[in-house]
Scaffold this motif. Sequence first.
Motif, short mmCIF file in Angstrom:
data_model
loop_
_atom_site.label_atom_id
_atom_site.label_comp_id
_atom_site.label_asym_id
_atom_site.label_seq_id
_atom_site.Cartn_x
_atom_site.Cartn_y
_atom_site.Cartn_z
N VAL A 162 9.52 -0.83 5.23
CA VAL A 162 8.97 -1.00 6.53
C VAL A 162 8.16 -2.27 6.57
O VAL A 162 8.26 -3.07 7.55
N TYR A 163 7.47 -2.46 5.50
CA TYR A 163 6.46 -3.49 5.52
C TYR A 163 7.36 -5.05 5.66
O TYR A 163 7.13 -5.80 6.21
N ARG A 164 8.50 -4.92 4.73
CA ARG A 164 9.23 -6.12 4.82
C ARG A 164 10.13 -6.26 5.96
O ARG A 164 10.29 -7.31 6.60
N ALA A 165 10.12 -5.27 6.70
CA ALA A 165 11.10 -5.49 7.80
C ALA A 165 10.47 -5.75 8.93
O ALA A 165 10.74 -6.62 9.72
N THR A 207 0.92 -1.10 -0.04
CA THR A 207 0.02 -0.05 0.03
C THR A 207 0.91 1.29 -0.02
O THR A 207 2.10 1.26 0.65
N THR A 208 0.26 2.36 -0.32
CA THR A 208 1.18 3.43 -0.65
C THR A 208 1.32 3.98 0.86
O THR A 208 2.03 4.82 1.22
N SER A 209 0.27 3.63 1.77
CA SER A 209 0.18 4.30 3.04
C SER A 209 1.51 3.62 3.89
O SER A 209 1.91 4.16 4.70
N LEU A 251 3.34 5.96 13.25
CA LEU A 251 1.91 6.40 12.97
C LEU A 251 1.37 6.25 11.59
O LEU A 251 0.40 6.07 11.40
N ASP A 252 2.01 6.73 10.72
CA ASP A 252 1.69 6.71 9.28
C ASP A 252 1.75 5.46 8.47
O ASP A 252 1.36 5.43 7.24
N GLN A 253 2.21 4.51 9.05
CA GLN A 253 2.48 3.43 8.33
C GLN A 253 1.26 2.38 8.57
O GLN A 253 1.10 1.77 9.67
N LEU A 254 0.22 2.29 7.54
CA LEU A 254 -0.92 1.53 7.66
C LEU A 254 -1.02 0.52 6.45
O LEU A 254 -0.69 1.19 5.27
N SER A 255 -1.56 -0.45 6.69
CA SER A 255 -1.73 -1.37 5.46
C SER A 255 -3.21 -1.29 4.87
O SER A 255 -3.99 -0.31 5.41
N PRO A 256 -3.64 -1.79 3.84
CA PRO A 256 -4.95 -1.58 3.24
C PRO A 256 -6.01 -1.91 4.29
O PRO A 256 -7.01 -1.28 4.24
N VAL A 311 2.01 -1.31 12.52
CA VAL A 311 3.25 -2.08 12.71
C VAL A 311 2.96 -2.82 13.87
O VAL A 311 3.50 -4.02 14.11
N LEU A 312 2.26 -2.32 15.02
CA LEU A 312 2.04 -3.04 15.89
C LEU A 312 1.09 -4.33 15.82
O LEU A 312 1.27 -5.54 16.38
N HIS A 313 -0.08 -4.11 14.95
CA HIS A 313 -0.87 -5.23 14.87
C HIS A 313 0.11 -6.67 14.10
O HIS A 313 0.10 -7.41 14.51
#
Length: 495
Positions: A44-47, A37-39, A60-65, A70-72
């Motif tokens: 960050v997603y891979r890490a 996702t662009t969000s 805070l700005d890192q959200l999946s679709p 990241v805590l999820h």
Amino acid sequence: MYRDVKRSPSVVKTMDSDGEDSIIDINVVSQADEKQTTSMDAEVYRAITVGELQSNISLLDQLSPQRNTVLHYAASLGHHQLVEPILKSCPELFRTTNSTGDIALHLAAASGNLSTLKSLLHQAKLLGLFSPQVLMDENLEKNTALHLAMKSHHYDLAILLVEENALVSTRPNAQNMSPLFMAAEAGQLGLVQRMMQNIGAADIRALEGRSVVHAAIRARNTGTVLLFCVNHTHLPEACNAHQQRDEKKGETPLHLATKGEHARVVHILTWDMGVNLEIRNDNGLTTLDLAAERPYNATFQKRLTWLALRYAGAPQTRKENYYLSSRYTERFNTLLLMATLIATVTFAAGFTMPGGYNSSDDHPNKGMATLVKKRMFQIFVLSNTVAMYSSIIVAILLIWAMLNDLRLSLCSIKLAIPLLGISLSMVSLAFMVAISLVVSNVTWLANVVLIIGSISLLSLWIIFIPLSFPNSLTDRVSRYILRYPLYLLILATEK
């Protein structure tokens, strides 16, 4: 924390500190998060999927679709080492929900990551983010973290959550099922006990008329049912048959316990003054009607269930359909053979008295038993005599039972079985006193024989009396007396 990362479209292959490869499925959090996702930054997603955390990035700005933070991801994938830095950096993520209403605690519980769940609770307490109310947080399906742990059979996690807030155990979800209901249905007796310790008189019933007792009985979890029924003074409505009815068939817990052949549960419920024995289900059947179905093809547990209801005075609206079959003719023959053997043995014992006879020509009591004045010998003679004549009467009654007269057969068998029990008891008593008499010079040996014989006789009576007594008792004193041997027999034969 930093690892050599090898990537593929749907899995991440990592090399741990021991140099061994391990595979992490990145679809654990949500199947809808398969594409980037662009969000959320791709790096960050891979890490985060391999348990790494990049610095100098706003988490805070890192959200999946599906709006997973990241805590999820850390909670779902079991990266407990990331919980502390994430919460210290962004404490507001602790109760941030994704698109399905899940917080990080929900995902950790659903995934069975105990260490991650502990880390979440520990760090939240240190940062002042935790209160027992957090465990009441529900997702869109009204599932709490405890619901999700129960659904996934993660009972160790469930115990941890219950210890933090036991009241969540009674909270129903969208399917009207509480965690307590789910624990009872799964037969998790230890977990049910933990849940019940601190909920007091809370309403334990799930909606739509389904109670925890019904769930446990349907799942044949006798231990869980007993826990509720024996301790129903915390839970006054749990076992009251006149208040807890299954709306589908109108059956009470006593009906369900009877159908499931839970003799121990039935025995306990029938002696509860709050249980109404006369209630019928939607088919017009009482509990005794259910217990009396197919009486000649019943298991021993069903027989004990039937006896427990009869001794408690439960009413029966349907007449029992008795009939004689070849199967029962074989049973009559077996009992007749037993009675004949007892008569033969006792007849022989009458002429082979312990101690023998006076054979001296100059003895005034020539031909008399040498031990006739001994009390034990007198008990032997009386016991042997009773055993012989009762076995002869049994043999005659069983011959009558095979004359194809239904009433005569029923009457004969009801008289024969108690008499057979008396005969067996007297044979055992005669053997015990005879042996102790002939070894009386060795005191310890005579005492051991008496002790073993007494224990065996007591066991025989406990086993036989409930099965041979009249089936229907109108005298409450007799019911009360027979209550205890029946309960001991149920305990002895319980699976």
